[in-house]
Design an enzyme around this catalytic site. Structure first.
Site, mmCIF file in Angstrom:
data_model
loop_
_atom_site.group_PDB
_atom_site.id
_atom_site.type_symbol
_atom_site.label_atom_id
_atom_site.label_comp_id
_atom_site.label_asym_id
_atom_site.label_seq_id
_atom_site.Cartn_x
_atom_site.Cartn_y
_atom_site.Cartn_z
ATOM 1 N N ARG A 112 -39.564 2.052 21.711
ATOM 2 C CA ARG A 112 -39.840 3.114 20.735
ATOM 3 C C ARG A 112 -40.348 4.323 21.523
ATOM 4 O O ARG A 112 -41.373 4.232 22.193
ATOM 5 C CB ARG A 112 -40.867 2.645 19.689
ATOM 6 C CG ARG A 112 -40.335 1.465 18.862
ATOM 7 C CD ARG A 112 -41.051 1.285 17.564
ATOM 8 N NE ARG A 112 -40.849 2.396 16.640
ATOM 9 C CZ ARG A 112 -41.593 2.576 15.559
ATOM 10 N NH1 ARG A 112 -42.573 1.741 15.280
ATOM 11 N NH2 ARG A 112 -41.361 3.600 14.758
ATOM 12 N N GLN A 131 -44.546 2.242 4.715
ATOM 13 C CA GLN A 131 -45.760 1.641 5.292
ATOM 14 C C GLN A 131 -46.958 1.860 4.368
ATOM 15 O O GLN A 131 -47.883 1.061 4.346
ATOM 16 C CB GLN A 131 -46.053 2.250 6.671
ATOM 17 C CG GLN A 131 -45.096 1.836 7.770
ATOM 18 C CD GLN A 131 -43.959 2.811 7.937
ATOM 19 O OE1 GLN A 131 -43.574 3.503 6.998
ATOM 20 N NE2 GLN A 131 -43.400 2.881 9.121
ATOM 21 N N ARG A 183 -46.029 -2.832 14.527
ATOM 22 C CA ARG A 183 -45.814 -1.376 14.557
ATOM 23 C C ARG A 183 -47.158 -0.680 14.424
ATOM 24 O O ARG A 183 -48.189 -1.326 14.220
ATOM 25 C CB ARG A 183 -44.781 -0.907 13.515
ATOM 26 C CG ARG A 183 -44.679 -1.623 12.239
ATOM 27 C CD ARG A 183 -45.865 -1.488 11.348
ATOM 28 N NE ARG A 183 -46.253 -0.108 11.157
ATOM 29 C CZ ARG A 183 -47.453 0.297 10.820
ATOM 30 N NH1 ARG A 183 -48.414 -0.586 10.603
ATOM 31 N NH2 ARG A 183 -47.744 1.560 10.659
ATOM 32 N N GLY A 184 -47.124 0.652 14.579
ATOM 33 C CA GLY A 184 -48.376 1.419 14.634
ATOM 34 C C GLY A 184 -48.703 1.621 16.100
ATOM 35 O O GLY A 184 -48.707 0.654 16.875
ATOM 36 N N ALA A 185 -48.985 2.886 16.468
ATOM 37 C CA ALA A 185 -49.097 3.227 17.894
ATOM 38 C C ALA A 185 -50.067 2.337 18.696
ATOM 39 O O ALA A 185 -49.672 1.751 19.717
ATOM 40 C CB ALA A 185 -49.453 4.708 18.021
ATOM 41 N N ASP A 219 -49.307 9.321 16.665
ATOM 42 C CA ASP A 219 -48.531 8.517 17.627
ATOM 43 C C ASP A 219 -48.518 9.147 19.010
ATOM 44 O O ASP A 219 -48.315 8.460 20.007
ATOM 45 C CB ASP A 219 -47.106 8.327 17.114
ATOM 46 C CG ASP A 219 -47.119 7.435 15.880
ATOM 47 O OD1 ASP A 219 -47.375 7.957 14.777
ATOM 48 O OD2 ASP A 219 -46.930 6.221 16.034
HETATM 49 O O1 MRU Z 1 -43.249 3.745 12.710
HETATM 50 P P1 MRU Z 1 -44.591 3.109 12.679
HETATM 51 O O2 MRU Z 1 -44.852 2.287 11.472
HETATM 52 O O3 MRU Z 1 -44.909 2.380 13.962
HETATM 53 O O4 MRU Z 1 -45.498 4.371 12.547
HETATM 54 C C1 MRU Z 1 -46.619 4.577 13.227
HETATM 55 C C2 MRU Z 1 -47.680 4.759 12.263
HETATM 56 O O5 MRU Z 1 -48.131 3.813 11.657
HETATM 57 C C3 MRU Z 1 -48.165 6.079 11.965
HETATM 58 O O6 MRU Z 1 -47.479 7.126 12.425
HETATM 59 C C4 MRU Z 1 -49.642 6.111 12.121
HETATM 60 O O7 MRU Z 1 -50.119 7.107 11.334
HETATM 61 C C5 MRU Z 1 -50.115 6.229 13.538
HETATM 62 S S1 MRU Z 1 -50.470 4.690 14.239
HETATM 63 C C6 MRU Z 1 -52.110 4.322 13.763
#
Ligand code: MRU
Length: 319
Positions: free
Chosen positions: A56, A165, A11-13, A206
């Protein structure tokens, strides 16, 4: 890979974008084993792109990475002649994308580190460290770069309900780097800012619209409002691949809604009575007016964002 992204194993963009590119490459390698005609490769990989992109909806990096890989293989300027060379090329492209992401995140982190003063306390939300961003980090990358410059930042980490997270990932990453931190509940940010304990807020993103409106983990919008009230600068750190060049404002960003059980339960623990109603949007949009700057690999972009984002995209030719 679709399962891994949907269920947040990865996860994480930035990380899900690059992981999706590897998923596509793996699909190409499997298809190429029977050396099918190129037309079949093309349609099958296009279907795989759509399937990956649907896992997603909010992080634009998924679309960015999969479209970029598909275009390199089958777009107008592509010159692939057979399935096996296309598959080999797909793997090389995914590997390059990974290397590029790390380099880009390091570049943006160096720009961001210039905003940090010695002994600053920085508040961050969610997880925008190495796990979320292919091995280096965006918001946390800035903090890591500041630390490497000999500054001594301290980090307030929002736990980031409901998936936590912050408490589960960001705390672990800061511990690995021996960067001092304090974990707080999301609802405590106003209290710590009112006490003058926070000098800067930095989060990841994101998806960023062309006017600077930014989607990030749910709770970021509240944080930006609280920061503005206390005159604490609120920064976004993200690579330009997080900018969606097709949308003018945050109103057009699709917000993922996840299973309400993520709120009512924590693992096997019940957090509310059985049958409790809950609403679980995974992201919110922070309006550009609340953002002091967007830290990118092309420098810190400032308002008016319609101008600065466009200029940066032109420089990077990503627009
Ligand atoms: O739902 P997730 O865990 O995939 O969320 C994304 C993120 O981790 C955050 O929104 C983050 O700040 C951006 S991605 C570096």
């Amino acid at each position: 890979m679709c399962f891994a992204i949907k269920e947040m194993v990865v996860r994480g963009a930035p990380s899900i974008g690059v992981a999706a590119a590897f998923g596509l490459a793996a699909h190409a390698v499997r298809l190429a084993q029977n050396n099918p005609p190129m037309e079949l490769m093309k349609t099958s990989l296009q279907a795989a792109c759509l399937q990956l992109q649907a896992t997603r909806p909010t992080a634009v990096n998924l679309r960015w990475a999969t479209d970029k890989l598909w275009q390199s293989l089958f777009g107008d300027e592509a010159s692939m002649v057979d399935a096996r060379s296309a598959a080999a090329m797909a793997v090389r492209l995914a590997e390059t994308m990974l290397d590029d992401h790390i380099a880009v995140n390091k570049r943006l982190s160096d720009f961001g580190a210039e905003l940090i003063k010695d002994n600053d306390s920085i508040l961050t939300h969610c997880n925008a460290g190495p796990l979320a961003a292919c091995g280096w980090g965006t918001a946390l990358g800035v903090i890591r770069s500041a630390t490497m410059r000999g500054l001594n930042p301290h980090v307030y980490v929002d736990e980031t309900r409901p998936r936590n997270q912050g408490s589960r990932l960001t705390v672990w990453e800061l511990h690995q780097d021996r960067i001092p931190y304090t974990l707080i509940c999301d609802s405590m940010s106003g209290h710590v800012m009112a006490a003058g304990k926070v000098q800067v807020v930095i989060t990841g993103a994101d998806r960023i619209a062309l006017n600077g409106d930014t989607a990030n983990k749910i709770g970021t919008y509240n944080l930006a409002i609280v920061a503005q009230f206390h005159q604490v600068p609120f920064y976004i750190a993200a690579p330009l691949s997080t900018v969606d060049g097709r949308i003018l404002s945050g109103k057009e960003i699709p917000i993922e809604e996840r299973n309400p059980q993520e709120i009512t339960d924590f693992g096997t623990e019940k957090m509310a009575m059985t049958g409790a109603h809950a609403y679980n949007p995974a992201f919110d949009v922070t309006p550009f007016r609340l953002i002091a700057g967007i830290i990118t690999e092309y420098g810190v972009l400032r308002a008016p964002y319609t101008v600065s984002i466009k200029e940066a995209l032109e420089k990077a030719k990503l627009g």
